[in-house]
Design an enzyme around this catalytic site. Structure first.
Site, PDB file in Angstrom:
ATOM      1  CG  ASP A  12      72.209  43.470  47.434  1.00  0.00           C
ATOM      2  OD1 ASP A  12      72.148  43.122  48.630  1.00  0.00           O
ATOM      3  OD2 ASP A  12      73.241  43.375  46.750  1.00  0.00           O
ATOM      4  CE  LYS A  61      69.632  33.318  59.857  1.00  0.00           C
ATOM      5  NZ  LYS A  61      68.627  34.180  59.204  1.00  0.00           N
ATOM      6  CB  SER A  92      68.420  30.182  62.591  1.00  0.00           C
ATOM      7  OG  SER A  92      68.865  28.842  62.500  1.00  0.00           O
ATOM      8  CE1 TYR A 126      71.993  30.858  58.260  1.00  0.00           C
ATOM      9  CE2 TYR A 126      71.868  29.420  60.184  1.00  0.00           C
ATOM     10  CZ  TYR A 126      71.245  30.076  59.136  1.00  0.00           C
ATOM     11  OH  TYR A 126      69.897  29.968  58.965  1.00  0.00           O
TER      12      TYR A 126
END
Length: 269
Positions: A59, A157, A140, A153
């Site tokens: 993890d 990134k 990304s 998100y």
């Protein structure tokens, strides 16, 4: 010390992690696979040359677990780790006001804290195998220009991009290369997930509805290979990433207008 090179990959149970594992494994590298999904890692390992991989349940939010996993990988590979691929991540879409606290914290912890912890844990191993060692992060296209319907998100990134740029300078004296991948929408299991807990429509449907292309995961694997063996800091993958980067640099006003009026491909409902 081992004569072969070793890559340690988080998110190795599927998607980009699996594709990169297959690419490096086919080139004779030892591959350390890390993920929370043990069955998925076993499936990936079955696609690699016999005796040339190891599996480590990890993890990425657990700093101590990072040290244990890297030590286990080095022990299995013969004492050497040349590349750490900070790849594990999860999507989160929908308007910010639709996202609940738990899913915001989970996305931040995995996508951002996990990368920071991974870099810390990787440093001594990469310093020992330098020059020629590399920390490769998965950023990304959402880290080039903010994506409406994916504020959390995108923030993670952009953070990964910043970490890459910071460590490129911090680790230069240690002769450790640091770089990242900036893919657009990639054909992996992640785009078949719901963007958030309030949505019942997969991300893939939104992407196709918006008229955007879905890039084969094999292209990301090739980009990873080039990144590790090249000199560039950021590596865009897919037409969407290249188009966003071009627009952000040369026509930011038009890009702003498009993002305010276009269909939100990662939107919630």
């Amino acid at each position: 010390m081992a004569s072969h090179k070793t890559i340690f990959i988080t998110g190795g149970a599927s998607g980009i992690g699996r594709a990169v594992a297959i690419k490096f494994g086919s080139q004779g590298w030892f591959v350390g696979l890390a993920d929370v999904n043990e069955s998925g890692m076993k499936e990936t390992a079955a696609l690699l040359p016999t005796g040339k991989s190891s599996i480590h349940k990890l993890d990425v939010r657990d700093r101590a677990a990072w040290d244990a996993a890297l030590e286990g990988c080095a022990e299995a590979s013969g004492g050497r780790i040349d590349v750490v691929f900070n790849n594990a991540g999860i999507p989160l879409g929908g308007n910010l006001i639709e996202n609940n606290a738990a899913e915001i914290e989970r996305c931040l912890d995995i996508n951002l804290k996990g990368v920071l912890f991974g870099a810390q844990a990787a440093h001594p191993w990469l310093k020992a195998s330098a020059p020629g060692s590399c920390l490769l992060n998965t950023a990304s296209a959402a880290g080039i220009y903010g994506t409406p319907g994916a504020a959390v998100y995108s923030a993670t990134k952009f953070g990964v991009r910043a970490i890459t740029e910071c460590l490129d300078a911090e680790w230069a004296p240690d002769e450790i290369k640091v770089c990242d991948l900036m893919p657009g929408f990639i054909d992996t299991p992640l785009i078949d997930m719901n963007p958030n807990q309030q949505s019942n429509e997969h991300i893939r449907g939104r992407v196709l509805e918006a008229g955007l292309e879905i890039t084969p995961v094999s292209e990301v694997a090739e980009a990873a290979w080039k990144a590790v063996h090249g000199d560039a800091l950021h590596h865009r993958v897919g037409k969407t990433a290249h188009r966003i980067a071009f627009a952000a640099r040369w026509m930011p006003g038009r890009l702003r207008k498009m993002t305010r009026t276009s269909l939100k491909p990662l939107g919630g409902h």
